[in-house]
Design a protein around this motif. Sequence first.
Motif, PDB file in Angstrom:
ATOM      1  N   LEU A 142      50.562  42.793  41.367  1.00 34.44           N
ATOM      2  CA  LEU A 142      51.369  43.890  41.636  1.00 34.44           C
ATOM      3  C   LEU A 142      52.289  43.194  42.894  1.00 34.44           C
ATOM      4  CD1 LEU A 142      52.490  46.860  40.752  1.00 34.44           C
ATOM      5  CD2 LEU A 142      50.870  47.476  42.530  1.00 34.44           C
ATOM      6  N   THR A 143      51.606  42.554  43.559  1.00 41.70           N
ATOM      7  CA  THR A 143      52.488  42.332  44.877  1.00 41.70           C
ATOM      8  C   THR A 143      52.746  40.721  45.021  1.00 41.70           C
ATOM      9  OG1 THR A 143      50.261  41.939  46.153  1.00 41.70           O
ATOM     10  CG2 THR A 143      51.263  44.064  46.510  1.00 41.70           C
ATOM     11  N   PHE A 144      52.639  40.243  43.701  1.00 46.69           N
ATOM     12  CA  PHE A 144      52.949  38.695  43.285  1.00 46.69           C
ATOM     13  C   PHE A 144      52.139  37.780  44.512  1.00 46.69           C
ATOM     14  CE2 PHE A 144      56.213  40.994  41.562  1.00 46.69           C
ATOM     15  CZ  PHE A 144      56.559  40.386  40.480  1.00 46.69           C
ATOM     16  N   SER A 145      51.128  38.004  44.868  1.00 45.10           N
ATOM     17  CA  SER A 145      50.063  37.227  45.727  1.00 45.10           C
ATOM     18  C   SER A 145      50.585  37.207  47.279  1.00 45.10           C
ATOM     19  CB  SER A 145      50.063  35.647  45.219  1.00 45.10           C
ATOM     20  OG  SER A 145      49.620  35.617  43.831  1.00 45.10           O
ATOM     21  N   MET A 146      51.394  38.058  47.549  1.00 46.71           N
ATOM     22  CA  MET A 146      52.129  38.064  48.910  1.00 46.71           C
ATOM     23  C   MET A 146      51.245  38.587  49.801  1.00 46.71           C
ATOM     24  SD  MET A 146      55.081  36.615  49.079  1.00 46.71           S
ATOM     25  CE  MET A 146      55.766  37.346  50.548  1.00 46.71           C
ATOM     26  N   PHE A 147      49.868  39.301  49.760  1.00 50.50           N
ATOM     27  CA  PHE A 147      49.151  39.652  50.631  1.00 50.50           C
ATOM     28  C   PHE A 147      47.718  38.901  50.611  1.00 50.50           C
ATOM     29  CE2 PHE A 147      51.449  43.595  49.847  1.00 50.50           C
ATOM     30  CZ  PHE A 147      51.742  43.877  51.285  1.00 50.50           C
ATOM     31  N   TYR A 148      47.869  37.459  50.156  1.00 53.97           N
ATOM     32  CA  TYR A 148      46.939  36.387  50.588  1.00 53.97           C
ATOM     33  C   TYR A 148      47.356  35.981  51.999  1.00 53.97           C
ATOM     34  CZ  TYR A 148      45.054  36.360  45.664  1.00 53.97           C
ATOM     35  OH  TYR A 148      44.236  36.514  44.739  1.00 53.97           O
ATOM     36  N   HIS A 149      47.486  36.917  52.977  1.00 51.63           N
ATOM     37  CA  HIS A 149      47.941  36.407  54.132  1.00 51.63           C
ATOM     38  C   HIS A 149      47.025  35.642  55.203  1.00 51.63           C
ATOM     39  CE1 HIS A 149      51.447  36.742  56.497  1.00 51.63           C
ATOM     40  NE2 HIS A 149      50.973  37.119  57.376  1.00 51.63           N
ATOM     41  N   MET A 150      45.556  36.119  55.192  1.00 54.50           N
ATOM     42  CA  MET A 150      44.802  35.035  55.756  1.00 54.50           C
ATOM     43  C   MET A 150      44.764  33.840  55.230  1.00 54.50           C
ATOM     44  SD  MET A 150      40.554  35.056  55.746  1.00 54.50           S
ATOM     45  CE  MET A 150      40.557  34.360  54.200  1.00 54.50           C
ATOM     46  N   GLU A 151      44.912  33.303  54.055  1.00 55.64           N
ATOM     47  CA  GLU A 151      44.993  32.112  53.383  1.00 55.64           C
ATOM     48  C   GLU A 151      46.456  31.226  53.744  1.00 55.64           C
ATOM     49  OE1 GLU A 151      42.301  34.849  51.191  1.00 55.64           O
ATOM     50  OE2 GLU A 151      44.276  34.933  51.829  1.00 55.64           O
ATOM     51  N   HIS A 152      47.362  32.177  53.817  1.00 60.03           N
ATOM     52  CA  HIS A 152      48.665  31.540  54.355  1.00 60.03           C
ATOM     53  C   HIS A 152      48.440  31.037  55.626  1.00 60.03           C
ATOM     54  CE1 HIS A 152      52.693  30.768  55.089  1.00 60.03           C
ATOM     55  NE2 HIS A 152      52.667  31.797  55.867  1.00 60.03           N
ATOM     56  N   HIS A 153      47.888  31.748  56.507  1.00 58.05           N
ATOM     57  CA  HIS A 153      47.970  31.377  58.060  1.00 58.05           C
ATOM     58  C   HIS A 153      47.016  30.340  58.248  1.00 58.05           C
ATOM     59  CE1 HIS A 153      50.260  33.960  61.076  1.00 58.05           C
ATOM     60  NE2 HIS A 153      50.336  34.754  59.769  1.00 58.05           N
ATOM     61  N   LEU A 154      46.012  30.159  57.349  1.00 61.09           N
ATOM     62  CA  LEU A 154      45.204  29.068  57.676  1.00 61.09           C
ATOM     63  C   LEU A 154      45.852  27.553  57.033  1.00 61.09           C
ATOM     64  CD1 LEU A 154      41.762  30.753  56.833  1.00 61.09           C
ATOM     65  CD2 LEU A 154      42.676  30.016  59.288  1.00 61.09           C
ATOM     66  N   PHE A 155      46.156  27.829  55.886  1.00 67.38           N
ATOM     67  CA  PHE A 155      47.013  26.736  55.219  1.00 67.38           C
ATOM     68  C   PHE A 155      48.280  27.148  54.684  1.00 67.38           C
ATOM     69  CE2 PHE A 155      42.472  27.102  54.403  1.00 67.38           C
ATOM     70  CZ  PHE A 155      41.955  25.866  54.980  1.00 67.38           C
ATOM     71  N   PRO A 156      49.299  26.909  55.728  1.00 64.53           N
ATOM     72  CA  PRO A 156      50.765  27.312  55.540  1.00 64.53           C
ATOM     73  C   PRO A 156      51.491  26.641  54.586  1.00 64.53           C
ATOM     74  CG  PRO A 156      50.519  26.793  57.861  1.00 64.53           C
ATOM     75  CD  PRO A 156      49.114  26.979  57.270  1.00 64.53           C
ATOM     76  N   ALA A 157      51.104  25.437  54.491  1.00 60.11           N
ATOM     77  CA  ALA A 157      51.918  24.374  53.345  1.00 60.11           C
ATOM     78  C   ALA A 157      51.500  24.590  52.058  1.00 60.11           C
ATOM     79  CB  ALA A 157      51.442  23.085  53.653  1.00 60.11           C
ATOM     80  N   VAL A 158      50.622  25.547  51.791  1.00 61.19           N
ATOM     81  CA  VAL A 158      50.044  25.707  50.263  1.00 61.19           C
ATOM     82  C   VAL A 158      51.097  26.867  49.627  1.00 61.19           C
ATOM     83  CG1 VAL A 158      48.268  26.635  48.711  1.00 61.19           C
ATOM     84  CG2 VAL A 158      47.726  25.270  50.811  1.00 61.19           C
ATOM     85  N   PRO A 159      51.660  26.308  48.730  1.00 63.46           N
ATOM     86  CA  PRO A 159      52.658  27.603  48.114  1.00 63.46           C
ATOM     87  C   PRO A 159      52.187  28.751  47.618  1.00 63.46           C
ATOM     88  CG  PRO A 159      53.064  25.083  47.046  1.00 63.46           C
ATOM     89  CD  PRO A 159      51.756  25.219  47.881  1.00 63.46           C
ATOM     90  N   THR A 160      52.700  29.837  47.419  1.00 64.71           N
ATOM     91  CA  THR A 160      52.420  31.054  47.154  1.00 64.71           C
ATOM     92  C   THR A 160      51.613  31.067  45.822  1.00 64.71           C
ATOM     93  OG1 THR A 160      54.047  32.019  48.288  1.00 64.71           O
ATOM     94  CG2 THR A 160      52.807  33.658  46.931  1.00 64.71           C
ATOM     95  N   ILE A 161      52.197  30.435  44.889  1.00 58.47           N
ATOM     96  CA  ILE A 161      51.553  30.189  43.377  1.00 58.47           C
ATOM     97  C   ILE A 161      50.162  29.687  43.423  1.00 58.47           C
ATOM     98  CG2 ILE A 161      52.286  27.993  42.567  1.00 58.47           C
ATOM     99  CD1 ILE A 161      53.136  29.414  40.063  1.00 58.47           C
ATOM    100  N   LYS A 162      49.695  28.893  44.564  1.00 61.36           N
ATOM    101  CA  LYS A 162      48.233  28.326  44.624  1.00 61.36           C
ATOM    102  C   LYS A 162      47.343  29.010  45.581  1.00 61.36           C
ATOM    103  CE  LYS A 162      49.416  24.418  42.093  1.00 61.36           C
ATOM    104  NZ  LYS A 162      49.244  23.168  42.632  1.00 61.36           N
ATOM    105  N   LEU A 163      48.050  30.148  46.081  1.00 57.11           N
ATOM    106  CA  LEU A 163      46.851  31.118  46.923  1.00 57.11           C
ATOM    107  C   LEU A 163      45.850  31.496  46.269  1.00 57.11           C
ATOM    108  CD1 LEU A 163      49.690  32.408  49.470  1.00 57.11           C
ATOM    109  CD2 LEU A 163      48.090  30.481  49.832  1.00 57.11           C
ATOM    110  N   PRO A 164      45.948  32.150  45.119  1.00 55.90           N
ATOM    111  CA  PRO A 164      44.605  32.754  44.459  1.00 55.90           C
ATOM    112  C   PRO A 164      43.497  31.497  44.239  1.00 55.90           C
ATOM    113  CG  PRO A 164      46.547  33.191  43.166  1.00 55.90           C
ATOM    114  CD  PRO A 164      47.232  32.308  44.106  1.00 55.90           C
ATOM    115  N   GLU A 165      44.061  30.272  43.907  1.00 56.21           N
ATOM    116  CA  GLU A 165      42.918  29.187  43.756  1.00 56.21           C
ATOM    117  C   GLU A 165      42.369  28.903  45.142  1.00 56.21           C
ATOM    118  OE1 GLU A 165      42.359  24.702  42.203  1.00 56.21           O
ATOM    119  OE2 GLU A 165      44.506  25.787  41.542  1.00 56.21           O
ATOM    120  N   LEU A 166      43.648  28.893  46.251  1.00 54.21           N
ATOM    121  CA  LEU A 166      42.867  28.730  47.550  1.00 54.21           C
ATOM    122  C   LEU A 166      41.840  29.623  48.033  1.00 54.21           C
ATOM    123  CD1 LEU A 166      43.093  27.225  50.347  1.00 54.21           C
ATOM    124  CD2 LEU A 166      45.075  28.475  50.943  1.00 54.21           C
ATOM    125  N   ALA A 167      42.051  31.153  47.793  1.00 55.76           N
ATOM    126  CA  ALA A 167      41.264  32.041  47.994  1.00 55.76           C
ATOM    127  C   ALA A 167      40.068  31.888  47.513  1.00 55.76           C
ATOM    128  CB  ALA A 167      42.012  33.329  47.485  1.00 55.76           C
TER     129      ALA A 167
END
Length: 260
Positions: free
Chosen positions: A219-244
């Motif tokens: 529903l939020t288009f993966s925009m709330f994987y924010h811990m993952e983003h701060h730890l690995f900011p170079a990872v595109p949003t589309i890959k954040l579910p796999e990173l999580a």
Amino acid sequence: MNPLELIRKVEWKDLRTLSAKEMLIENNISLPWFFISVLLAYYEYYWLALPFSGFFFLTALRQVHNGFHNALGTGKFLTWLSLYLNSILMMASIHAVKFNHIRHHKFCLSEDDYEGKSASMKWYEAILYGPKHMFLIHWITFKKANRQYKRNMLIEIISIAAFAFTVFYFQIHFLIYHMLIMFSGEFLMAFFAVWTVHHDTNENPGIARTQRGSWKNKLTFSMFYHMEHHLFPAVPTIKLPELAERIDNVLLELDKKQTF
């Protein structure tokens, strides 16, 4: 465990690479929502257009956020063009937002983090702070940014002003609607983009809040994987579910605060 130790434990560098399909998605994810919203507004179905406008704002934010971190999979000029065009559509200088966002990663929740100021507020204070937040984003860029950032911000502000003048002069009603909704979205950024993901994390600013649950992240288009983003900011949003998933498998002991 500090963020550097976390990064060493998780394999992530392969996630920076986008396939042609993923690149197409990340660079065009906002367009269907934009066209549907303005089409409905053109026929004056404003209430029906509203959710599509909201999803446009969210997906455009995802697009420019990837652009901030050079994670769109495109070259320098196309990334710049994406930020410029979205500045006009979102009614704010996205290069000014970028300048403050990069500082947010560097100085997370410290005195020098102007983007993160609302994180320490109450939720209703963060909402009321929204207009001041957007003013400061532009003012801090004017005061502290280098010449290139200032030039890009000036180009975007002039373009936004020209777009707004044209829309109001010719009374293009569906674009007036779009502009008003975008201003509303910008004024809520201090709450949705900062407070929701950073409140009550001052003891460990590098570990932001995150979100688990497939329907919420869809529903939020993966925009709330924010811990993952701060730890690995170079990872595109589309890959954040796999990173999580990788983080959850490797770091079972990590205490993850939920966004909602």
